[in-house]
Motif scaffolding. Structure first.
Motif, PDB file in Angstrom:
ATOM      1  N   ASN A 151      43.705  -1.429  -2.263  1.00 61.11           N
ATOM      2  CA  ASN A 151      44.863  -1.833  -3.073  1.00 61.11           C
ATOM      3  C   ASN A 151      44.945  -3.352  -3.198  1.00 61.11           C
ATOM      4  O   ASN A 151      45.199  -3.885  -4.280  1.00 61.11           O
ATOM      5  CB  ASN A 151      46.161  -1.296  -2.477  1.00 61.11           C
ATOM      6  CG  ASN A 151      46.285   0.213  -2.632  1.00 61.11           C
ATOM      7  OD1 ASN A 151      45.704   0.796  -3.522  1.00 61.11           O
ATOM      8  ND2 ASN A 151      47.041   0.821  -1.749  1.00 61.11           N
ATOM      9  N   SER A 157      43.404  -8.264 -10.379  1.00 55.82           N
ATOM     10  CA  SER A 157      44.365  -8.369 -11.482  1.00 55.82           C
ATOM     11  C   SER A 157      44.906  -9.779 -11.592  1.00 55.82           C
ATOM     12  O   SER A 157      45.057 -10.318 -12.678  1.00 55.82           O
ATOM     13  CB  SER A 157      45.528  -7.390 -11.271  1.00 55.82           C
ATOM     14  OG  SER A 157      45.062  -6.074 -11.276  1.00 55.82           O
ATOM     15  N   ALA A 158      45.182 -10.393 -10.450  1.00 55.87           N
ATOM     16  CA  ALA A 158      45.719 -11.764 -10.450  1.00 55.87           C
ATOM     17  C   ALA A 158      44.671 -12.736 -10.979  1.00 55.87           C
ATOM     18  O   ALA A 158      44.993 -13.650 -11.733  1.00 55.87           O
ATOM     19  CB  ALA A 158      46.158 -12.159  -9.041  1.00 55.87           C
ATOM     20  N   ARG A 171      42.368  -4.684  -5.607  1.00 59.54           N
ATOM     21  CA  ARG A 171      42.784  -4.449  -7.000  1.00 59.54           C
ATOM     22  C   ARG A 171      43.826  -5.495  -7.423  1.00 59.54           C
ATOM     23  O   ARG A 171      43.751  -6.051  -8.513  1.00 59.54           O
ATOM     24  CB  ARG A 171      43.349  -3.043  -7.177  1.00 59.54           C
ATOM     25  CG  ARG A 171      42.287  -2.002  -7.454  1.00 59.54           C
ATOM     26  CD  ARG A 171      42.873  -0.700  -7.975  1.00 59.54           C
ATOM     27  NE  ARG A 171      43.809  -0.066  -7.064  1.00 59.54           N
ATOM     28  CZ  ARG A 171      43.435   0.705  -6.032  1.00 59.54           C
ATOM     29  NH1 ARG A 171      42.167   0.909  -5.782  1.00 59.54           N
ATOM     30  NH2 ARG A 171      44.340   1.252  -5.258  1.00 59.54           N
ATOM     31  N   GLU A 172      44.792  -5.761  -6.535  1.00 56.79           N
ATOM     32  CA  GLU A 172      45.820  -6.780  -6.835  1.00 56.79           C
ATOM     33  C   GLU A 172      45.173  -8.147  -7.065  1.00 56.79           C
ATOM     34  O   GLU A 172      45.529  -8.853  -7.995  1.00 56.79           O
ATOM     35  CB  GLU A 172      46.798  -6.923  -5.677  1.00 56.79           C
ATOM     36  CG  GLU A 172      47.800  -5.813  -5.539  1.00 56.79           C
ATOM     37  CD  GLU A 172      48.680  -6.031  -4.306  1.00 56.79           C
ATOM     38  OE1 GLU A 172      48.945  -7.202  -3.947  1.00 56.79           O
ATOM     39  OE2 GLU A 172      49.092  -5.029  -3.708  1.00 56.79           O
TER      40      GLU A 172
END
Length: 140
Positions: free
Chosen positions: A129, A136-137, A132-133
């Motif tokens: 997780n 995305s950032a 993924r964060e």
């Protein structure tokens, strides 16, 4: 600024097991896209061999790592500080920390290896997780 790699610091009490395990899994998942560090409040003398064995089963390696003492500089350099477990890390103004409290292993997991495998799987899901964060950032 957008070319800067995120810097993640994992912290636990001894830097011999949980934080090293999380760091190894994030290094494996993120590759060169993230700077990954780990540290402990009172560093162990060596890496937890059983933790190294169970993380190797997922293709990650922590055997070459050395338990390292947590410093204020390391905390301030990190974009994300993740405390894995119950370590009591002193708060620093301007440094945001998050805590991952791994799920309690079910009673039927009777061996130390089974408990560490359960811990590894819990941390692996959290690392996935986080990766993924961070992706995305970085993309945004």
């Amino acid at each position: 600024m957008s070319d800067k790699k995120p810097n993640v610091l994992f912290v636990c009490n001894t830097n011999g097991g949980k934080s090293q395990l999380a760091a190894a899994l994030l290094r494996q998942a993120a590759g060169e896209g993230v700077q990954v560090h780990s540290a402990g409040l009172v560093p162990a003398h060596h890496i937890n061999e059983l933790a190294a064995d169970v993380v190797a089963e997922l293709g990650a390696d922590m055997r070459a790592e050395v338990p390292t003492a947590l410093t204020e500089e390391a905390l301030r350099a990190a974009d994300r500080v993740v405390i894995v477990g119950e370590a009591q890390v002193p708060e620093l103004e301007g440094v945001t920390m998050e805590r991952w409290v791994p799920a309690e292993a079910p009673a039927e997991l009777s061996t130390e290896r089974e408990r560490i495998e359960f811990l590894r799987d819990d941390i692996a899901a959290r690392v996935s997780n986080l990766n993924r964060e961070l992706g995305s950032a970085a993309a945004g």
